[in-house]
Write a protein that holds these residues in place. Structure first.
Motif, mmCIF file in Angstrom:
data_model
loop_
_atom_site.group_PDB
_atom_site.id
_atom_site.type_symbol
_atom_site.label_atom_id
_atom_site.label_comp_id
_atom_site.label_asym_id
_atom_site.label_seq_id
_atom_site.Cartn_x
_atom_site.Cartn_y
_atom_site.Cartn_z
ATOM 1 N N PHE A 1 3.861 3.765 -8.760
ATOM 2 C CA PHE A 1 5.009 3.078 -8.167
ATOM 3 C C PHE A 1 5.473 3.845 -6.939
ATOM 4 N N CYS A 2 5.827 3.103 -5.893
ATOM 5 C CA CYS A 2 6.496 3.753 -4.778
ATOM 6 C C CYS A 2 7.872 4.207 -5.275
ATOM 7 N N VAL A 3 8.454 5.172 -4.599
ATOM 8 C CA VAL A 3 9.709 5.766 -5.085
ATOM 9 C C VAL A 3 10.838 4.731 -5.198
ATOM 10 N N PRO A 4 11.077 3.874 -4.214
ATOM 11 C CA PRO A 4 12.162 2.889 -4.353
ATOM 12 C C PRO A 4 11.979 1.964 -5.562
ATOM 13 N N CYS A 5 10.742 1.502 -5.805
ATOM 14 C CA CYS A 5 10.517 0.599 -6.941
ATOM 15 C C CYS A 5 10.689 1.322 -8.277
ATOM 16 N N TYR A 6 10.241 2.563 -8.335
ATOM 17 C CA TYR A 6 10.407 3.313 -9.578
ATOM 18 C C TYR A 6 11.890 3.513 -9.884
ATOM 19 N N GLU A 7 12.661 3.837 -8.864
ATOM 20 C CA GLU A 7 14.093 4.063 -9.079
ATOM 21 C C GLU A 7 14.784 2.790 -9.560
ATOM 22 N N LYS A 8 14.371 1.658 -8.995
ATOM 23 C CA LYS A 8 14.990 0.394 -9.406
ATOM 24 C C LYS A 8 14.626 0.018 -10.838
ATOM 25 N N GLN A 9 13.384 0.311 -11.228
ATOM 26 C CA GLN A 9 12.908 -0.187 -12.514
ATOM 27 C C GLN A 9 13.098 0.804 -13.661
ATOM 28 N N TYR A 10 12.959 2.115 -13.380
ATOM 29 C CA TYR A 10 12.917 3.060 -14.492
ATOM 30 C C TYR A 10 13.931 4.201 -14.431
ATOM 31 N N ALA A 11 14.338 4.616 -13.262
ATOM 32 C CA ALA A 11 15.098 5.859 -13.156
ATOM 33 C C ALA A 11 16.469 5.755 -13.812
ATOM 34 N N LEU A 12 16.878 6.830 -14.511
ATOM 35 C CA LEU A 12 18.232 6.933 -15.073
ATOM 36 C C LEU A 12 19.212 7.269 -13.963
ATOM 37 N N GLN A 13 20.475 6.883 -14.170
ATOM 38 C CA GLN A 13 21.508 7.167 -13.190
ATOM 39 C C GLN A 13 22.291 8.409 -13.615
ATOM 40 N N CYS A 14 22.462 9.340 -12.690
ATOM 41 C CA CYS A 14 23.212 10.563 -12.971
ATOM 42 C C CYS A 14 24.681 10.220 -13.248
ATOM 43 N N VAL A 15 25.217 10.784 -14.334
ATOM 44 C CA VAL A 15 26.623 10.546 -14.701
ATOM 45 C C VAL A 15 27.561 11.043 -13.614
ATOM 46 N N PRO B 1 0.835 -1.216 0.000
ATOM 47 C CA PRO B 1 0.000 0.000 0.000
ATOM 48 C C PRO B 1 0.864 1.258 0.000
ATOM 49 N N ILE B 2 0.464 2.221 -0.822
ATOM 50 C CA ILE B 2 1.211 3.478 -0.898
ATOM 51 C C ILE B 2 0.751 4.449 0.178
ATOM 52 N N GLY B 3 -0.556 4.433 0.480
ATOM 53 C CA GLY B 3 -1.069 5.326 1.516
ATOM 54 C C GLY B 3 -0.811 6.783 1.153
ATOM 55 N N THR B 4 -0.270 7.538 2.113
ATOM 56 C CA THR B 4 0.014 8.963 1.895
ATOM 57 C C THR B 4 1.484 9.205 1.556
ATOM 58 N N ARG B 5 2.237 8.140 1.267
ATOM 59 C CA ARG B 5 3.649 8.317 0.911
ATOM 60 C C ARG B 5 3.786 8.864 -0.513
ATOM 61 N N SER B 6 4.972 9.355 -0.834
ATOM 62 C CA SER B 6 5.236 9.830 -2.186
ATOM 63 C C SER B 6 5.234 8.651 -3.156
ATOM 64 N N PHE B 7 4.758 8.925 -4.364
ATOM 65 C CA PHE B 7 4.753 7.892 -5.394
ATOM 66 C C PHE B 7 4.976 8.553 -6.745
ATOM 67 N N ILE B 8 5.249 7.729 -7.771
ATOM 68 C CA ILE B 8 5.509 8.247 -9.112
ATOM 69 C C ILE B 8 4.609 7.506 -10.099
ATOM 70 N N PRO B 9 3.716 8.244 -10.807
ATOM 71 C CA PRO B 9 2.869 7.593 -11.812
ATOM 72 C C PRO B 9 3.630 7.404 -13.123
ATOM 73 N N LYS B 10 3.406 6.260 -13.772
ATOM 74 C CA LYS B 10 4.014 6.003 -15.071
ATOM 75 C C LYS B 10 3.103 5.071 -15.868
ATOM 76 N N ASP B 11 2.712 5.512 -17.065
ATOM 77 C CA ASP B 11 1.853 4.707 -17.952
ATOM 78 C C ASP B 11 0.600 4.223 -17.237
ATOM 79 N N SER B 12 -0.076 5.140 -16.520
ATOM 80 C CA SER B 12 -1.326 4.843 -15.801
ATOM 81 C C SER B 12 -1.137 3.870 -14.650
ATOM 82 N N GLN B 13 0.085 3.684 -14.221
ATOM 83 C CA GLN B 13 0.376 2.830 -13.069
ATOM 84 C C GLN B 13 1.153 3.636 -12.042
#
Length: 330
Positions: A200-214, A186-198
């Motif tokens: 994600f909690c922030v840790p999962c989004y970072e693992k699956q989609y986020a780019l890494q800063c050079v 459950p996300i509850g009132t925590r921060s989350f990131i929407p992507k393609d109508s889905q």
């Protein structure tokens, strides 16, 4: 708005009785009715064995209440007919008076017979049940939810009144349905990131989609800039020399390192032989080069008459440049 009906109370009803005696019904045989003084050819009379009684009349029509049902209102007795004509409420559903023998159910100054107090849609009774009001109509919680409540974006079921729901950009979820698409927590009132109508909690989004800063090698979750096809945090993309942020600013590079214009000119730009200021060469700036000396176009002028020598012939005298007219005497 939800609520419960309440019953309107009335004074106790009963039959009148003689003063200091047991309650009695209608006047029996052998007893003479008590007449009003002044009635023609009559006066108050008491025959042997008969006790004289007080008058007990309806406060409105003055008909005798002996042997009849009556209602007290503000300490005054009324016969049933007068009480209903004067004080009975009108039922919102059927439009008929709510008599003394009926329960009067009320909500926000509106009244119903008990049998008429039902849902406007399915007609089920609302007596002793929670209900909702919408545009002067009373609805059971089921009908209200079906017609007016939000639908959960995840399970598509109705979000019942009184239950917690989560909302984001005109969409609603049951609290238990608002979960991270990847970890299902459950996300509850925590921060989350929407992507393609889905979502994600922030840790999962970072693992699956986020780019890494050079620069710092950490995930870029919001914003970011791209330079030479590589991702950077905005705060990491800074001038190599002064470390000021370059995002949104004009900059240049040397040997793949980014510099703000000020630092680049101070470190690498050639100096104009006329004004001694740096020649950046940025933005299409034109300059004149001659024997390892450079001038801004606007600075390439005759030393004596200040005539522009751009595109003209010129002469040199030591470090000065002269137009042909000023240099003919050299």
């Amino acid at each position: 708005m939800r609520g419960r009906p309440r019953e309107r109370g009335t004074e106790p009803r009963g039959r009148p009785g003689r003063r200091g005696a047991e309650p009695c019904g209608r006047l029996g045989g052998g007893a003479r009715p008590w007449r009003r003084p002044g009635d023609r050819g009559a006066e108050a009379v008491e025959e042997p064995g008969v006790t004289m009684t007080e008058r007990f009349d309806c406060h409105h029509c003055e008909e005798s209440l002996f042997g009849k049902k009556y209602i007290l209102r503000e300490e005054s007795p009324y016969c049933v007919a007068c009480f209903e004509a004067l004080f009975a409420n009108t039922c919102e559903e059927c439009g008929k008076p709510i008599g003394c023998d009926c329960k009067d159910l009320s909500y926000k100054d509106r009244h119903w017979h008990e049998a008429c107090f039902h849902c406007s849609r399915c007609k089920s009774s609302l007596v002793d049940k929670p209900f909702a009001a919408k545009e002067d109509q009373l609805l059971c919680t089921g009908c209200y939810s079906h017609e007016y409540s939000s639908k959960c974006q995840e399970c598509k079921k109705t979000i019942m009144p009184g239950t917690r729901k989560m909302e984001y950009q005109d969409s609603s979820w049951h609290e238990t349905c608002f979960v991270c698409r990847r970890c299902r927590q459950p996300i509850g009132t925590r921060s989350f990131i929407p992507k393609d109508s889905q979502n994600f909690c922030v840790p999962c989004y970072e693992k699956q989609y986020a780019l890494q800063c050079v620069q710092c090698q950490k995930p870029i979750t919001t914003g970011g800039v791209t330079y030479r096809e590589q991702p950077w945090h905005r705060e990491c993309f800074v001038c190599t020399a002064c470390k000021k942020p370059l995002s949104g600013q004009r900059f240049t590079s040397r040997e793949e390192f980014a510099y703000c214009l000020s630092c680049f000119c101070d470190l690498y730009a050639k100096k104009c032989a006329g004004c001694t200021n740096p020649i950046s060469g940025l933005g299409g700036t034109k300059y004149i080069s001659f024997e390892e000396r450079q001038w801004h176009n606007d600075c390439f002028n005759c030393k004596k008459c200040s005539l522009s020598l751009v595109g003209r012939g010129f002469l040199t005298e030591r470090d000065d440049i002269l137009c042909p007219d000023c240099g003919k005497d050299i």
